[in-house]
Each structure stands twice: as C-alpha cells, then as structure tokens.
Write a protein that holds these residues in place. Structure first.
Motif, short mmCIF file in Angstrom:
data_model
loop_
_atom_site.label_atom_id
_atom_site.label_comp_id
_atom_site.label_asym_id
_atom_site.label_seq_id
_atom_site.Cartn_x
_atom_site.Cartn_y
_atom_site.Cartn_z
N TYR A 215 0.98 -1.11 0.04
CA TYR A 215 0.00 0.00 -0.11
C TYR A 215 0.82 1.36 0.00
CZ TYR A 215 -3.10 3.54 1.44
OH TYR A 215 -3.86 4.73 1.39
N VAL A 216 0.71 2.21 -0.90
CA VAL A 216 1.45 3.11 -1.17
C VAL A 216 0.47 4.43 -0.79
CG1 VAL A 216 2.82 4.76 -2.43
CG2 VAL A 216 3.11 2.17 -2.58
N PRO A 217 0.61 5.37 0.00
CA PRO A 217 -0.35 6.38 0.10
C PRO A 217 -0.22 7.47 -1.03
CG PRO A 217 1.57 6.81 1.73
CD PRO A 217 1.62 5.48 0.90
N LEU A 218 -1.00 7.24 -2.04
CA LEU A 218 -1.04 8.16 -2.96
C LEU A 218 -1.78 9.03 -3.11
CD1 LEU A 218 -0.92 5.48 -6.02
CD2 LEU A 218 1.10 6.66 -4.92
N GLU A 219 -1.92 10.22 -3.65
CA GLU A 219 -2.90 11.31 -3.71
C GLU A 219 -4.10 11.08 -3.55
OE1 GLU A 219 -3.43 15.98 -5.30
OE2 GLU A 219 -1.94 14.76 -5.95
N SER A 220 -4.58 10.15 -4.72
CA SER A 220 -5.85 9.89 -5.08
C SER A 220 -6.33 8.87 -4.16
CB SER A 220 -5.63 9.12 -6.58
OG SER A 220 -5.06 8.25 -6.48
N SER A 221 -5.75 7.96 -3.70
CA SER A 221 -6.20 7.02 -2.86
C SER A 221 -6.33 7.65 -1.36
CB SER A 221 -5.28 5.84 -2.66
OG SER A 221 -3.98 5.99 -2.46
N SER A 222 -5.24 8.58 -0.92
CA SER A 222 -5.35 9.11 0.35
C SER A 222 -6.34 10.01 0.53
CB SER A 222 -4.00 9.97 0.56
OG SER A 222 -3.02 9.00 0.67
N LYS A 223 -6.90 10.72 -0.53
CA LYS A 223 -8.01 11.75 -0.56
C LYS A 223 -9.44 10.72 -0.55
CE LYS A 223 -8.59 14.78 -3.75
NZ LYS A 223 -8.49 15.50 -4.91
N LYS B 187 -25.56 9.98 9.84
CA LYS B 187 -26.62 10.10 8.65
C LYS B 187 -26.57 9.31 7.65
CE LYS B 187 -27.80 14.89 10.29
NZ LYS B 187 -28.06 16.37 9.74
N VAL B 188 -25.02 8.77 7.50
CA VAL B 188 -24.73 8.00 6.43
C VAL B 188 -24.56 6.63 6.68
CG1 VAL B 188 -22.98 7.47 4.67
CG2 VAL B 188 -23.15 9.91 5.28
N ASN B 189 -25.44 5.92 5.90
CA ASN B 189 -25.35 4.38 5.98
C ASN B 189 -24.81 3.50 5.03
OD1 ASN B 189 -27.61 4.90 8.16
ND2 ASN B 189 -29.05 5.57 6.52
N ILE B 190 -24.85 3.82 3.91
CA ILE B 190 -24.37 3.35 2.82
C ILE B 190 -23.35 4.30 1.81
CG2 ILE B 190 -24.67 1.82 0.62
CD1 ILE B 190 -27.37 1.23 1.82
N ILE B 191 -22.06 3.91 1.78
CA ILE B 191 -20.96 4.65 1.07
C ILE B 191 -20.67 4.03 -0.24
CG2 ILE B 191 -18.60 5.73 1.17
CD1 ILE B 191 -19.12 5.34 4.36
N GLY B 192 -20.61 4.62 -1.30
CA GLY B 192 -20.23 4.25 -2.48
C GLY B 192 -18.87 4.48 -2.76
N VAL B 193 -18.02 3.56 -3.43
CA VAL B 193 -16.65 3.77 -3.90
C VAL B 193 -16.45 3.50 -5.52
CG1 VAL B 193 -14.18 3.50 -3.39
CG2 VAL B 193 -15.94 3.53 -1.34
N ILE C 186 -12.39 7.58 -7.06
CA ILE C 186 -11.27 7.51 -7.20
C ILE C 186 -10.46 7.85 -8.24
CG2 ILE C 186 -8.98 5.89 -6.67
CD1 ILE C 186 -10.92 4.07 -5.14
N GLU C 187 -9.84 9.00 -8.24
CA GLU C 187 -9.21 9.51 -9.55
C GLU C 187 -8.31 8.57 -10.01
OE1 GLU C 187 -7.98 13.39 -8.31
OE2 GLU C 187 -9.90 14.12 -7.80
N GLU C 188 -8.05 8.63 -11.47
CA GLU C 188 -6.96 8.07 -11.95
C GLU C 188 -5.57 8.61 -11.70
OE1 GLU C 188 -7.00 7.21 -16.20
OE2 GLU C 188 -9.09 6.31 -16.19
N LEU C 189 -4.56 7.63 -11.60
CA LEU C 189 -3.26 8.27 -11.13
C LEU C 189 -2.54 9.15 -11.92
CD1 LEU C 189 -1.59 4.78 -9.80
CD2 LEU C 189 -2.94 6.33 -8.65
#
Length: 385
Positions: A156-164, A177-183, A308-311
């Motif tokens: 695991y490398v803490p890249l900008e996109s994954s860290s955000k 108030k949030v029950n279901i989170i989409g990724v 998740i943004e592209e690298l």
C-alpha cells in the motif's frame, strides 16, 4: 546513385558468397541494412498490437483480483515479458532519435542501422511468440474470500488519489446520517487495496467486525447473506427468504461491535432493503460500503459516493519507486520514467514490474537501471519457465 541500389545490385551478390570471421553471412548483414525501414515499421506495428493485448490481459487480471482470485504465475510472467518489449521499444526510439541522419549522406552510421534492424527483427519474433501464447487464455485460479482485516497490505502506497478517497470514507463512517457509502473507480485503480487499508485503520474510529464479500457477476442475495454469515462466524440455516433475512438482521444486531459490510465489485444494483442487513437503524451500528466500476450503481445504492481519481504521472512514479524500493535520488528519474510510461496508468502493471525490481537497485546508477530490469526479468523467466 542511391546507396540502397548499390547494396542490392553490386555488394549483395558478392556478399552472398562471403562470411565474416564468425561465420555469419555478410549477405544477411547487408539485408538488415536494406530492410531497416521495413523492420522498424513492422516492429512498431507488432509492438502496438502487443500493447493492446497486454491491456486486455491486465483488464482481466484486475477483474480476477477484484473477485479475490489468485493470478497464475505464467500470466504474471507473460505481462513482464510484454512490458519488457514496450521498454525495449521506448529505448530503441530514443536511440533512433539521437542518431538521425539523411540516408543519402556519409554521416549516417550504417553499423547502427544494421544493429537496430537486426534487433527489431529479433523483437518481432519474441512478440509473435507472446501473441501466440496460450498462457493468457485463463488468468487466474479460484480462491476463497477472506475477512478483509486479515489481509496484509505490504504494497500500500499513500498516493494522492487513494489518500483523498480514504480520508473521505473515514469521515463518512463517522457520520451518523450516512448508512451506505459508494466507492467508484475504473478497474485496476486500487479499490480493493484501498478497502484493505481501510480495514486496518477503521478501528481508530470504533471497533468494527468486518465482512468483505466479492460480488462481481453474482449478485444473488442468498449467496451474499451466506458469505456475510461465514465471515462473521455464524450460519443461516433457514430456507425461507423472510426467515433468512430475519436471522441475518438479528445476528448482526446482537454483535458487541459495530459491523462493516463491504460489497466489492458490484456490477448491477442490489436491493439491500430486502437483504436483512440492518443499516439505517437507531444507533447506526451497521455500515455498508459498495465498490463498483459503475457510477450509476454506486449512485443508486449509496447515500454518498466517493470517486477514486486515476493516477497522475507523479503518483505512478511514486508507486513504482516505493514498491521497487528505489533510492530517493534524481539519478534514477530518467530510466524510472521510461519504465513507468511502458507500464501505463493502471497500478497493477506498475506493481508487477516494481515487484520484480524490488531490492535490486540500492547502489546502482541511472544508466544501469534498465539493464537491472533486464536481469530481474531473466530471473523471473528462469524461475517460472
């Protein structure tokens, strides 16, 4: 008079009866000169076809990993060889650019042209072998899913996109108030790796029991219910759908810790309202995360979607350096960029190459980096051939 005409009509007939000191046909060497443009163009064309095939295989590898399947070693070897061809092409193009000269003058290095022409011909043969390989017909072996908290995440490398994305998910998990989170993110971007890291960090918010279910092409609710029960160490014995839902809900409510259900790689909308997962209840003790390549699936199933943004180029280079354990030195930048460019934008390809180079670069210079990659690749080939 054109030198190509002289070579073809005067020199070649004589050379056909002549060999060099090593017994190689001089005619063959001259033929490489005459076929220089054709061989290079053929190599570029075939390399482009191989790149398209490599991207297809990478897509299937990413899909298999999303389904928690073990990737075959022969497939990883094939990918390493394909990426090596791309690196060779990049280096060859750089040499051509540095040695450009008009073909009708004495300034052009004919020995250089012959060597490149011969090399292109050799690489075409290797590409043909890779394109014909049966090793990539099936990329994986099936394996069972595991509790996400038990998975190691050494790369695991803490890249900008994954860290955000990780920070956003952690904040949403705290929101009552949030029950279901989409990724949401494209295949190979690292959604599953991000979920693994989330499982390591989530207990800093509150103690959670975690269940990770690979959904993929099978969105059958009964299978999902059984997998959640299996990962949380209980069974649903009932056959009646209403009773199954009631049992799942009851067992999840009874747990002393909060529960996090991760539904990974969801391809189509699942009606969680009839699943038995008790999300949205008082105390909000059960949270659900849905990962998908499709934004519409996440939007329909979740309260909030994190994308998740592209690298970017810097993130790709950072990922390569950290996995390969590359020394923090500007001396490596040039060759590292060549290798990363050949790997493309998906983290999976970068991880394959960087893993092969890991620990081999501590005291090397920029000039020898690609040679070290060649040596590392040969070790992989010897190990798995």
């Amino acid at each position: 008079m054109c030198w190509e005409w002289i070579l073809a009509n005067i020199v070649t007939p004589v050379a056909s009866r002549t060999t060099d000191l090593f017994g190689n046909s001089v005619e063959e060497q001259i033929r490489y000169l005459l076929d220089y443009d054709d061989n290079l163009e053929a190599f570029r064309t075939r390399a482009g076809q191989l790149e398209a095939r490599k991207n297809d295989v990478l897509g299937r590898v990413d899909e298999a990993r999303d389904n928690n399947e073990k990737i075959k070693e022969a497939v990883l070897l094939w990918l390493a060889k394909a990426i090596q061809i791309e690196i060779d092409k990049e280096m060859m193009e750089e040499k051509i650019e540095k040695n450009k000269g008009p073909c009708h003058t004495w300034r052009l290095d004919w020995r250089f042209r012959r060597q490149l022409s011969e090399l292109a011909n050799v690489k075409i043969t290797k590409i043909d072998e890779l394109m014909a390989s049966r090793d990539i017909h099936s990329v994986s072996d099936l394996t069972q899913s595991a509790d996400l908290g038990d998975l190691a995440t050494p790369d695991y490398v803490p890249l900008e996109s994954s860290s955000k994305a990780l920070n956003s998910i952690m904040k949403l998990l705290k929101d009552e108030k949030v029950n279901i989170i989409g990724v949401q993110g494209p295949g190979g971007i690292g959604k599953s790796t991000l979920m693994e890291q989330l499982a390591k960090q989530i207990d800093t918010i509150a103690p959670y029991d975690k269940a990770h279910v690979i959904v993929a092409e099978s969105s059958d609710l009964r299978r999902i219910q059984d997998k959640i029960a299996e990962l949380l160490k209980f069974k649903i014995e009932e056959e009646n759908e209403l009773q199954r839902r009631a049992t799942l809900a009851k067992r999840l409510r009874e747990r002393t810790k909060k529960v996090l259900i991760i539904l990974d790689d969801v391809r189509e909308k699942i009606n969680l309202a009839v699943s038995g997962i008790p999300y949205g209840e008082e105390g909000n003790r059960c949270k659900v995360i849905v990962t998908s390549r499709r934004l519409d699936v996440c939007s329909k199933m979740s309260d909030v979607t994190v994308q998740i943004e592209e690298l970017g180029e810097e993130d790709r280079l950072k990922l390569f350096k950290q996995i390969a354990r590359l020394p923090d030195s500007e001396a490596f930048e040039g060759a590292a960029k060549v290798i990363v460019k050949a790997c493309g934008s998906l983290p999976s390809a970068i991880a394959i190459v960087a893993g092969a180079l890991r620990g081999k670069l501590a005291n090397e210079s920029n000039e020898s980096l690609v040679n070290i990659w060649n040596d590392a690749l040969e070790e992989v080939i010897r190990e798995y051939s």
